[in-house]
Motif scaffolding. Sequence first.
Motif, PDB file in Angstrom:
ATOM      1  N   TRP A  16       7.037   8.797  -0.366  1.00 28.37           N
ATOM      2  CA  TRP A  16       5.676   8.293  -0.267  1.00 28.37           C
ATOM      3  C   TRP A  16       5.529   7.510   1.028  1.00 28.37           C
TER       4      TRP A  16
ATOM      5  N   PHE B 266      -2.374   4.945   6.817  1.00 31.67           N
ATOM      6  CA  PHE B 266      -1.002   5.392   6.624  1.00 31.67           C
ATOM      7  C   PHE B 266      -0.524   6.305   7.749  1.00 31.67           C
TER       8      PHE B 266
ATOM      9  N   GLN C  30      -9.047   5.436   1.632  1.00 29.33           N
ATOM     10  CA  GLN C  30      -9.452   6.824   1.791  1.00 29.33           C
ATOM     11  C   GLN C  30      -9.759   7.140   3.243  1.00 29.33           C
TER      12      GLN C  30
ATOM     13  N   SER D 188      -4.637   8.562   3.021  1.00 26.93           N
ATOM     14  CA  SER D 188      -5.229   8.018   1.802  1.00 26.93           C
ATOM     15  C   SER D 188      -4.140   7.496   0.874  1.00 26.93           C
ATOM     16  N   GLY D 189      -4.516   6.552   0.015  1.00 24.76           N
ATOM     17  CA  GLY D 189      -3.548   6.037  -0.938  1.00 24.76           C
ATOM     18  C   GLY D 189      -4.122   4.915  -1.770  1.00 24.76           C
TER      19      GLY D 189
ATOM     20  N   ASP E  88       1.636  11.472   0.323  1.00 23.28           N
ATOM     21  CA  ASP E  88       2.143  11.576   1.690  1.00 23.28           C
ATOM     22  C   ASP E  88       1.137  12.286   2.597  1.00 23.28           C
ATOM     23  N   THR E  89      -0.135  11.871   2.462  1.00 20.27           N
ATOM     24  CA  THR E  89      -1.201  12.503   3.250  1.00 20.27           C
ATOM     25  C   THR E  89      -1.301  11.931   4.653  1.00 20.27           C
TER      26      THR E  89
ATOM     27  N   TYR F 255       0.845  -1.192   0.000  1.00 25.80           N
ATOM     28  CA  TYR F 255       0.000   0.000   0.000  1.00 25.80           C
ATOM     29  C   TYR F 255       0.884   1.247   0.000  1.00 25.80           C
TER      30      TYR F 255
ATOM     31  N   ASP G 123       1.123   5.652  -0.365  1.00 28.26           N
ATOM     32  CA  ASP G 123       0.483   6.959  -0.172  1.00 28.26           C
ATOM     33  C   ASP G 123       1.315   7.984  -0.942  1.00 28.26           C
TER      34      ASP G 123
END
Length: 739
Positions: free
Chosen positions: A197, A226, A153, A135-136, A131-132, A126, A128
């Motif tokens: 990421w 994440f 999400q 979410s990814g 880099d939130t 998985y 992201d």
Amino acid sequence: MFRTAAFAVMCMFFAAPAVVAQEAFDRDFQTYTPRVTPTRIDSADAPVIDGKLDDDAWAKATVLTEFYQVEPEIAYPDVETRVYLAHDENNLYVGVYAYDDEVENIFATILERDGQVWRDDMLRFYIDPFDTGISGFGFDVNALGARAERLVQANRPPVDEWDTIWDSAGQIVEDGWTAELVIPFRSLSFDPGGDGWGLMITRERSHKAQEIRWAAIDQSVNKFGFSRAGRLEGITDINRGHGLDVQLQAGVTANRDWTEPRDDDVRLEPSANIAYKITPSMTGLLTLNTDFSDTPLDARQINTGRFSLFFPETRDFFLQDAAFFEFGGQTFTRGSQSVRAMSNVPNGQPFFSRRIGIVNGERVKIRGGLKLSGEAGGFEIGALTARTGEAQGIDSQTLSVARIATDLGRQHRVGIIATHGDPTGRTDNTVAGVDYLYQTPSFLGGSRMQTDVYYLLSSSSTRGDDSSFGFRSDYQGDALAGGIEFRQIGDDFAPALGFVNRAGTRNYSAAINRRLRQGPDWMRWWQFGTRHEYITDLDGRMETRRNELVAGLQTRWTDDLTLSLSDERQVIFTPFSLPGGLVVPVGSYDNDGATLTFQSSLTRPYGTKLELSHQDFYGGDSTKFASDFLYRPNARIDLRASYSIEAISVPAGDVDVQIGSVNTVFNLSPDLSISTQTQYDNISHSLSFFGRVNWELRPQTELFIGLGHGAIIEGDDFRSNFRSVQTSAIIRLGNTFRF
């Protein structure tokens, strides 16, 4: 009795947990953030994706070997896991060597593309890319190389319907299993200027009920999120091409309306989706005559309550970039790990994509649309405008939604949303709102906490202006979890592109849960908690009060048993009807009850979920039995059946509500499957059948064949009472051209 039980439960919250032996580790897992830089290789040295790990590229690749077991307890793993990472200018390559000392017991029963590979021994990769931290994109592969992708999400349950172009292969070997994945950079949206990421790698050793991770070594951290992800760094100078994807589809559809006089119709149905990456992190999409012919049947529901039912979105077009349109954090969805008491979670949602292309339960053509999604200048943007066709006496409508959100540091996010249009054409309708999210992965040195606040205002040409606002705060620990929530929805709050089924209310809810892990014995953990919900109208008059005690346990083999006891009062100010036309009059009703649920492990080739409940019900009683059965004798056959019956007895009369369904999947290869869905209920007497053939000729080319049939069956004699209503068939070929 309920108060005595509640007091006992609250005392147990402060009981000392069972002593579980913990190994000593050199790492501080509260601050541990592993990092990896994939080896760059030349495109000419790219591995062949056959699952064998015998290409020279893997000898050059970066290798990850430091993994930790997280379930059933945090420990050093019994077996070794090796993950290889490399990239060239076009693709990210992932190799997996999952060693195992019980090869004969490896679960490898899913062969279907986009099947439930998580039931098997498998690996989750998985990422992201923005880099939130919330979410990814998820890529799953099992020991046979069967693959499925998911959209992750905002720490919610992943969206399995999301699809993109990638490939994988796998095989079982003498000392475990191996797999290879290739993920084209053109299949991803990402921030080219970022410093890395987020990355989560999780091995599910399903035959031992073990979960092994590379990062987030904490049982309270969601494996689909994440918030405590590792870092994937050093991917630069990649070929993004021209960023143009042209998906062309051509289908021939045939329909027969069996009502007299019969009406046959054969049409050629071309469609197109043209996507262009304006930047590596921003995609524009033009859709023409959008095709939804492969959308599965909605799960059959019969309404035995006062308020309209919620059916989740299942159409791929709306799920592809769904995260960019989400509003209110976890306010309007059930989080994948959250403890929640609110019974009507979607109520008040400002944007519900099923409002576009579905009116009054009937499908309406989407003639064309424009969608913009991605990130620009630190802002996440989602915008959609669609033009629907004419249907049911409704003129074509233009429906629009726009959503913008930005992070203020790692813990704060603010956003706005606006919608315009009414699918029915009856009103001039606009909604605008603002939301705020605060999250911390380690609240007061403990587990993850998230708080969401929102405010919405709707404007309708027929109902005027009105608002909705609320907040939700929850703590998602493993040993202790809980949340509180408030939501107010105005009498005239009416988002035409959203979902409201209980306006004019204030909802107060709270929940708390205590989990005690039991070490390596037969019981993995047991838990107990309380749920409380109180709903009033805007004048403060009580409409619903519900208190619930919940206790459950999970075995080491991940079988679950749950018992809940509820104390509920419903105050009815307006009569409503149950199935069969049974009227519930104005009054105050005590609907106390109990529910017992058993769910066997989802990883076995066979399984079941059983639920038995009984409650006082609007002056009478209700008894419900629901069952789901699964049988997978091998990787090529997947059989599922479900049946539920609810016997309702109220002063106005009696009614039995029965729903049955049978789903089958026959996998001829990882890329070719035949599936069927059959559903029936005794209230509408409606039988629905949908059969599908999905053949992925190559990652960018697909052949789809579908056959649907609807009928009415009234009475016990099937042959004499079977009345066909409509039959439809389609054959469709689609290809994606990348430039």
